[in-house]
Design a protein around this motif. Structure first.
Motif, PDB file in Angstrom:
ATOM      1  N   HIS A  44       0.842  -1.193   0.000  1.00 55.86           N
ATOM      2  CA  HIS A  44       0.000   0.000   0.000  1.00 55.86           C
ATOM      3  C   HIS A  44       0.880   1.248   0.000  1.00 55.86           C
ATOM      4  O   HIS A  44       1.842   1.325   0.768  1.00 55.86           O
ATOM      5  CB  HIS A  44      -0.901   0.012   1.229  1.00 55.86           C
ATOM      6  N   PRO A  45       0.600   2.229  -0.878  1.00 54.89           N
ATOM      7  CA  PRO A  45       1.470   3.419  -0.947  1.00 54.89           C
ATOM      8  C   PRO A  45       1.640   4.089   0.415  1.00 54.89           C
ATOM      9  O   PRO A  45       0.673   4.286   1.145  1.00 54.89           O
ATOM     10  CB  PRO A  45       0.717   4.336  -1.921  1.00 54.89           C
ATOM     11  N   ARG A  46       2.872   4.454   0.726  1.00 56.46           N
ATOM     12  CA  ARG A  46       3.138   5.096   2.013  1.00 56.46           C
ATOM     13  C   ARG A  46       2.776   6.578   1.985  1.00 56.46           C
ATOM     14  O   ARG A  46       2.566   7.191   3.039  1.00 56.46           O
ATOM     15  CB  ARG A  46       4.609   4.919   2.400  1.00 56.46           C
TER      16      ARG A  46
ATOM     17  N   THR B 281      11.911   5.136 -10.296  1.00 52.89           N
ATOM     18  CA  THR B 281      11.480   3.781  -9.965  1.00 52.89           C
ATOM     19  C   THR B 281      10.761   3.723  -8.616  1.00 52.89           C
ATOM     20  O   THR B 281       9.811   2.946  -8.451  1.00 52.89           O
ATOM     21  CB  THR B 281      12.673   2.799  -9.968  1.00 52.89           C
ATOM     22  N   LEU B 282      11.175   4.534  -7.662  1.00 56.09           N
ATOM     23  CA  LEU B 282      10.467   4.574  -6.380  1.00 56.09           C
ATOM     24  C   LEU B 282       9.022   5.011  -6.571  1.00 56.09           C
ATOM     25  O   LEU B 282       8.098   4.408  -6.022  1.00 56.09           O
ATOM     26  CB  LEU B 282      11.176   5.521  -5.407  1.00 56.09           C
ATOM     27  N   VAL B 283       8.818   6.075  -7.334  1.00 54.38           N
ATOM     28  CA  VAL B 283       7.452   6.561  -7.567  1.00 54.38           C
ATOM     29  C   VAL B 283       6.617   5.493  -8.269  1.00 54.38           C
ATOM     30  O   VAL B 283       5.469   5.216  -7.886  1.00 54.38           O
ATOM     31  CB  VAL B 283       7.470   7.862  -8.397  1.00 54.38           C
ATOM     32  N   LEU B 284       7.178   4.855  -9.289  1.00 49.64           N
ATOM     33  CA  LEU B 284       6.414   3.888 -10.075  1.00 49.64           C
ATOM     34  C   LEU B 284       6.129   2.603  -9.293  1.00 49.64           C
ATOM     35  O   LEU B 284       5.045   2.022  -9.414  1.00 49.64           O
ATOM     36  CB  LEU B 284       7.151   3.556 -11.370  1.00 49.64           C
ATOM     37  N   LEU B 285       7.079   2.150  -8.499  1.00 48.26           N
ATOM     38  CA  LEU B 285       6.855   0.939  -7.706  1.00 48.26           C
ATOM     39  C   LEU B 285       5.948   1.205  -6.519  1.00 48.26           C
ATOM     40  O   LEU B 285       4.968   0.493  -6.292  1.00 48.26           O
ATOM     41  CB  LEU B 285       8.194   0.371  -7.228  1.00 48.26           C
ATOM     42  N   PHE B 286       6.257   2.254  -5.759  1.00 48.90           N
ATOM     43  CA  PHE B 286       5.529   2.499  -4.519  1.00 48.90           C
ATOM     44  C   PHE B 286       4.101   2.981  -4.765  1.00 48.90           C
ATOM     45  O   PHE B 286       3.195   2.629  -4.011  1.00 48.90           O
ATOM     46  CB  PHE B 286       6.268   3.542  -3.674  1.00 48.90           C
TER      47      PHE B 286
END
Length: 219
Positions: A11-13, A119-124
């Motif tokens: 779940h997005p933090r 990649t953090l934005v797209l994964l998370f």
């Protein structure tokens, strides 16, 4: 590593814009100072339009807890202007509908946004099958032997992704677990090899620590 750190839901933090701007602020900066800079910025400039339009000197002052606040202020404002051209509400939700190459290309046009941030934005936030490589992931991957000592962070993204399942939840859990492992166990100086669950897989432990050599890792 799920057995050690638990299985995370993915779940997005935090919301996508928060993830983007906070990660831009995190470069060479502790998490505590990243958070302090972010909230000081929003206290003085409560909406993205205000951040974008702020005098750069005032935004720099608000971001002072982060390293290189002047450069980050300029990059954040330039990024916000580019986002506003296509998305006046400053929403990144459209990234849901893009494939990985399209979404990565769009994000990396933004000033101050490299592979790790994108990649953090797209994964998370969007559950895309990408694998962010931060300092901890990079260090552990080198010590274990997944990548060579001279492999850069940028090259490590694709090398590691090619080894892993293209399952966003698996990638999310592995990234978060390696982050925690790097913070608590496989630290830069004096890693706690004696309690490490990766001991039997680790080149660094086999070559150095198990022989009683207590040196900081130089990879």
């Amino acid at each position: 590593m799920n057995e050690v750190f638990g299985h995370l839901s993915g779940h997005p933090r935090r919301d996508p814009m928060r993830e983007l701007i906070s990660t831009m602020l995190s470069h060479r900066t502790t998490h505590t100072n990243e958070e302090k800079a972010y909230f000081q910025m929003l206290e003085k400039f409560p909406i993205w339009q205000a951040v974008m339009d702020a005098p750069v000197e005032e935004l720099t002052q608000a971001l002072a807890p982060a390293e290189f606040p002047g450069a980050k202020a300029l990059n954040i404002q330039k990024a916000l202007r580019l986002i506003q051209v296509e998305h006046p509400d400053f929403s990144l939700d459209f990234l849901h509908d893009l494939d990985v190459p399209q979404a990565m290309a769009w994000l990396m046009v933004l000033p101050g946004v490299g592979l790790k941030t994108a990649t953090l934005v797209l994964l998370f936030n969007f559950q895309k099958p990408v694998f962010p490589v931060d300092t901890h992931v990079h260090r552990i991957s080198q010590r274990v032997g997944l990548i060579g000592a001279k492999v850069t962070h940028d090259k490590a993204h694709q090398i590691l992704l090619d080894m892993l399942p293209k399952d966003a939840l698996v990638l999310y859990n592995l990234h978060r677990h390696l982050l925690k492992h790097g913070q608590k166990i496989c630290t830069w100086h004096s890693p706690k090899c004696e309690v490490c669950v990766l001991q039997n897989l680790c080149n660094y432990y086999a070559d150095v620590r198990s022989k009683g050599i207590d040196l900081p890792y130089k990879g």
